[in-house]
Design a protein around this motif. Structure first.
Motif, short mmCIF file in Angstrom:
data_model
loop_
_atom_site.label_atom_id
_atom_site.label_comp_id
_atom_site.label_asym_id
_atom_site.label_seq_id
_atom_site.Cartn_x
_atom_site.Cartn_y
_atom_site.Cartn_z
N GLU A 214 -1.62 -8.34 2.01
CA GLU A 214 -3.17 -7.92 2.12
C GLU A 214 -3.27 -6.95 1.87
OE1 GLU A 214 -5.58 -10.45 4.95
OE2 GLU A 214 -3.39 -11.07 5.69
N ALA A 215 -3.16 -5.79 2.41
CA ALA A 215 -3.20 -4.24 2.48
C ALA A 215 -2.87 -3.59 1.33
CB ALA A 215 -2.80 -3.52 3.76
N VAL A 216 -1.98 -3.94 0.49
CA VAL A 216 -0.88 -3.55 -0.47
C VAL A 216 -1.55 -4.34 -1.47
CG1 VAL A 216 0.88 -4.11 -2.36
CG2 VAL A 216 1.75 -3.51 0.07
N GLU A 217 -2.38 -5.78 -1.65
CA GLU A 217 -3.46 -5.99 -2.54
C GLU A 217 -5.38 -5.12 -3.01
OE1 GLU A 217 -3.70 -9.94 -1.95
OE2 GLU A 217 -2.06 -10.56 -2.28
N GLN A 218 -5.23 -4.67 -1.66
CA GLN A 218 -6.34 -4.26 -0.96
C GLN A 218 -6.35 -2.55 -1.77
OE1 GLN A 218 -8.24 -3.49 3.28
NE2 GLN A 218 -9.47 -4.81 2.27
N TYR A 219 -5.37 -1.68 -1.61
CA TYR A 219 -4.99 -0.59 -2.26
C TYR A 219 -5.31 -0.59 -3.82
CZ TYR A 219 -0.47 0.41 -1.54
OH TYR A 219 0.80 -0.34 -1.24
N HIS A 220 -4.58 -1.77 -4.05
CA HIS A 220 -4.17 -1.89 -5.76
C HIS A 220 -5.42 -2.42 -6.40
CE1 HIS A 220 0.15 -2.99 -6.00
NE2 HIS A 220 0.21 -2.05 -5.53
N ALA A 221 -5.98 -2.50 -5.93
CA ALA A 221 -7.47 -2.70 -6.52
C ALA A 221 -8.47 -1.80 -7.01
CB ALA A 221 -8.81 -4.07 -5.41
N VAL A 222 -8.62 -0.79 -5.44
CA VAL A 222 -9.08 0.50 -5.01
C VAL A 222 -8.65 1.19 -6.00
CG1 VAL A 222 -10.07 2.49 -3.42
CG2 VAL A 222 -9.95 0.02 -2.69
N LEU A 223 -7.07 1.60 -6.40
CA LEU A 223 -6.90 2.32 -7.39
C LEU A 223 -6.96 2.32 -8.79
CD1 LEU A 223 -3.84 3.47 -5.28
CD2 LEU A 223 -5.78 5.07 -5.52
N ALA A 224 -7.05 0.69 -8.52
CA ALA A 224 -7.00 0.26 -10.23
C ALA A 224 -8.40 0.44 -10.70
CB ALA A 224 -6.41 -1.03 -10.78
N GLN A 225 -9.93 0.06 -10.16
CA GLN A 225 -10.95 0.76 -10.84
C GLN A 225 -11.00 2.34 -10.78
OE1 GLN A 225 -14.00 -0.25 -7.70
NE2 GLN A 225 -15.58 0.14 -8.98
N ARG A 226 -10.12 3.37 -9.88
CA ARG A 226 -10.25 4.53 -10.02
C ARG A 226 -9.64 5.35 -11.47
NH1 ARG A 226 -8.53 9.41 -6.37
NH2 ARG A 226 -9.37 10.85 -7.21
N TYR A 227 -8.82 4.33 -11.77
CA TYR A 227 -7.38 4.82 -12.87
C TYR A 227 -8.23 3.86 -13.91
CZ TYR A 227 -6.10 8.09 -9.32
OH TYR A 227 -5.46 9.39 -8.84
N GLY A 228 -8.86 3.15 -14.04
CA GLY A 228 -9.02 2.20 -14.71
C GLY A 228 -7.69 1.62 -15.61
N ASP A 230 -5.76 -2.50 -14.14
CA ASP A 230 -5.33 -3.59 -14.35
C ASP A 230 -4.84 -4.15 -12.65
OD1 ASP A 230 -5.42 -6.88 -13.48
OD2 ASP A 230 -3.85 -6.83 -15.81
N PRO A 231 -5.78 -4.69 -11.75
CA PRO A 231 -4.93 -4.37 -10.20
C PRO A 231 -4.49 -5.58 -10.32
CG PRO A 231 -7.55 -5.30 -10.51
CD PRO A 231 -7.15 -4.88 -11.91
N LYS A 232 -3.60 -6.20 -11.24
CA LYS A 232 -2.17 -7.14 -11.42
C LYS A 232 -1.13 -6.83 -12.10
CE LYS A 232 -5.03 -11.24 -11.12
NZ LYS A 232 -5.19 -12.73 -11.88
N GLU A 233 -1.56 -4.96 -12.49
CA GLU A 233 -0.50 -4.76 -13.49
C GLU A 233 0.06 -4.08 -12.32
OE1 GLU A 233 2.19 -3.05 -15.74
OE2 GLU A 233 0.24 -4.34 -16.43
N LYS A 234 1.38 -4.42 -11.75
CA LYS A 234 2.99 -3.57 -10.84
C LYS A 234 3.43 -2.62 -11.47
CE LYS A 234 1.81 -7.38 -8.35
NZ LYS A 234 0.89 -7.81 -7.11
N ASP A 235 3.53 -2.37 -12.54
CA ASP A 235 4.58 -1.19 -13.17
C ASP A 235 3.32 -0.05 -12.66
OD1 ASP A 235 6.42 -2.99 -13.90
OD2 ASP A 235 5.36 -3.12 -15.96
N ALA A 236 2.13 0.48 -12.65
CA ALA A 236 1.46 1.54 -13.00
C ALA A 236 1.76 1.97 -11.17
CB ALA A 236 -0.24 1.23 -12.37
N PHE A 237 2.95 0.60 -9.91
CA PHE A 237 2.68 1.30 -8.89
C PHE A 237 3.80 1.69 -8.44
CE2 PHE A 237 -1.52 -0.11 -8.98
CZ PHE A 237 -2.29 1.05 -8.87
N ASP A 238 4.85 2.00 -8.07
CA ASP A 238 6.43 2.82 -7.77
C ASP A 238 5.84 2.35 -6.03
OD1 ASP A 238 9.23 2.04 -8.03
OD2 ASP A 238 8.95 4.35 -7.47
N GLU A 239 7.12 1.45 -5.35
CA GLU A 239 6.49 1.11 -4.12
C GLU A 239 7.56 0.77 -2.91
OE1 GLU A 239 1.67 -0.48 -3.58
OE2 GLU A 239 3.44 -1.70 -4.76
N TRP A 240 7.97 1.13 -2.07
CA TRP A 240 8.78 0.72 -1.24
C TRP A 240 8.23 0.72 0.54
CZ3 TRP A 240 10.63 2.89 4.05
CH2 TRP A 240 11.95 2.04 4.28
N ASP A 241 8.57 -0.73 0.73
CA ASP A 241 8.04 -1.34 1.62
C ASP A 241 8.58 -1.29 2.97
OD1 ASP A 241 6.16 -2.99 3.59
OD2 ASP A 241 5.20 -4.47 2.28
#
Length: 380
Positions: A214-228, A230-241
């Motif tokens: 849930e935290a990942v989805e939340q900050y994805h939405a915030v960063l997606a809004q800032r950088y214009g 799509d929040p569902k665009e997985k390729d925009a973020f490279d992550e290691w959880d």
């Protein structure tokens, strides 16, 4: 042998589990590493693909708008910077960090202090050394209070990290830490010309590991809004959880426990067959005794109880010996230095109780068939 193998194999599996858990905790707890990635034109972010460059201010934005994120810290890496002291010089990695870096990553202070808010506000040139760096630059004396030059820029040593695990000459032991503001000024990110507050990555920590998705989805939405984006665009973020990684490892541990436990139980079952055969031979050899007992008044339950208790006594004695052997061997193995990521075999109360319960069930099964056969023999 069955009980010993069950206990010992379970102890080896538990030792490996604890070793991997300790490795993860010494790296950091409940962390998500986030890097920028290449955004394709298909994502709706523009007519051509571009690079998503993370900035230091992203952390502040995430902490303000993401209640499921407990902490966020930004990091700039400086590779192969020349570090010099009065005694030696070397080329190692320097990290520009925020004061809350210790809240997310495991970086225990052995001497002095870590980077603080005053260092950031006043732009101080201070540095914290990893244990291996301290040994390289100050092999003969105290490092705190001394000076280190990074590419000829002087920095005052304010702290030294305690040695972390068995990383030795690598990992956090071989790194140096300076305030992020000083890193921006003297060793900026290679994209600083276009993004002055650019950082290499962010490290985030959710409020609870069970809510990390849930935290990942939340900050994805915030960063997606800032950088214009799509929040569902997985390729925009490279992550290691680290939490998802631990769950994957835990599933491997569970499979390994199942396999090792199965080997021990099969061995235990083979032992039970041996006990059953011994008891069946005993019944055959004592046919006259059983007949005499029945002739003078012994009932079915008397004969059943006699052989059942004898079978249980045999398995209890051998099972106790197996538990002692398994526990003793695991204790002996604790004296041997294990490779990285492994802990010595660890016998837990739960494991000992499991071995005892399995032994009791197997013993009951091994003794029941011969005892019933003895009880059913006619006196004649």
């Amino acid at each position: 042998w069955g009980v010993m193998s069950l206990l010992l194999l379970g102890a080896v599996g538990e030792g490996f589990r604890q070793g991997q858990r300790k490795e993860m905790e010494q790296f950091g707890k409940d962390m998500i590493f986030l890097w920028g990635a290449r955004i394709s034109a298909a994502s709706g972010a523009g007519l051509s693909e571009r690079w998503l460059q993370l900035k230091q201010d992203d952390c502040r934005l995430i902490e303000e708008r993401c209640p499921l994120v407990r902490a966020c810290t930004a990091v700039i890496w400086g590779w192969n910077l020349r570090a010099e002291s009065e005694h030696n010089n070397t080329a190692l990695t320097v990290l520009g960090v925020l004061p809350n870096f210790q809240q997310v990553r495991y970086a225990p202070i052995g001497e002095g202090r870590f980077v603080n808010e005053g260092d950031m506000a006043e732009g101080r040139r201070v540095i914290v050394l990893g244990d291996h760096v301290r040994q390289q630059l100050f092999p003969f004396g105290r490092a705190v209070g001394q000076q280190v030059r990074l590419n000829q820029v002087p920095f005052d040593v304010v702290g030294v990290l305690a040695r972390v695990g068995r990383e030795g000459r690598r990992g956090i032991n071989a790194q140096m830490f300076v305030p992020l503001e000083a890193m921006h000024r003297y060793f900026p990110h290679h994209r600083a010309a276009t993004d002055p507050r650019a950082v290499h990555h962010l490290i985030l920590q959710p409020i609870h590991p069970d809510r990390h998705k849930e935290a990942v989805e939340q900050y994805h939405a915030v960063l997606a809004q800032r950088y214009g984006l799509d929040p569902k665009e997985k390729d925009a973020f490279d992550e290691w959880d680290s939490m998802a990684e631990f769950r994957r490892m835990n599933s491997i541990f569970q499979a390994m426990d199942f396999f090792l436990g199965s080997v021990g139980i099969v061995t235990l079952a083979l032992g039970a067959i041996g006990v059953m055969n011994i008891m069946l031979v005993s019944v055959s050899e004592r046919t006259r005794e059983i007949g005499v007992r029945k002739a003078v008044g012994a009932t079915y339950s008397d004969i059943l109880r006699l052989f059942l208790l004898e079978g249980l006594a045999i398995t209890a004695l051998s099972g106790a010996t197996g538990i002692l052997l398994g526990w003793g061997i695991s204790r002996a193995l604790r004296q041997i230095e294990m490779p990285e990521g492994f802990q010595p075999p660890t016998v837990t109360w739960g494991l000992g109780l499991l071995a005892f319960l399995v032994l009791a069930l197997v013993a009951l099964g091994a003794a029941a068939v011969p005892a019933r056969r003895a009880a059913l023999l006619p006196p004649a």
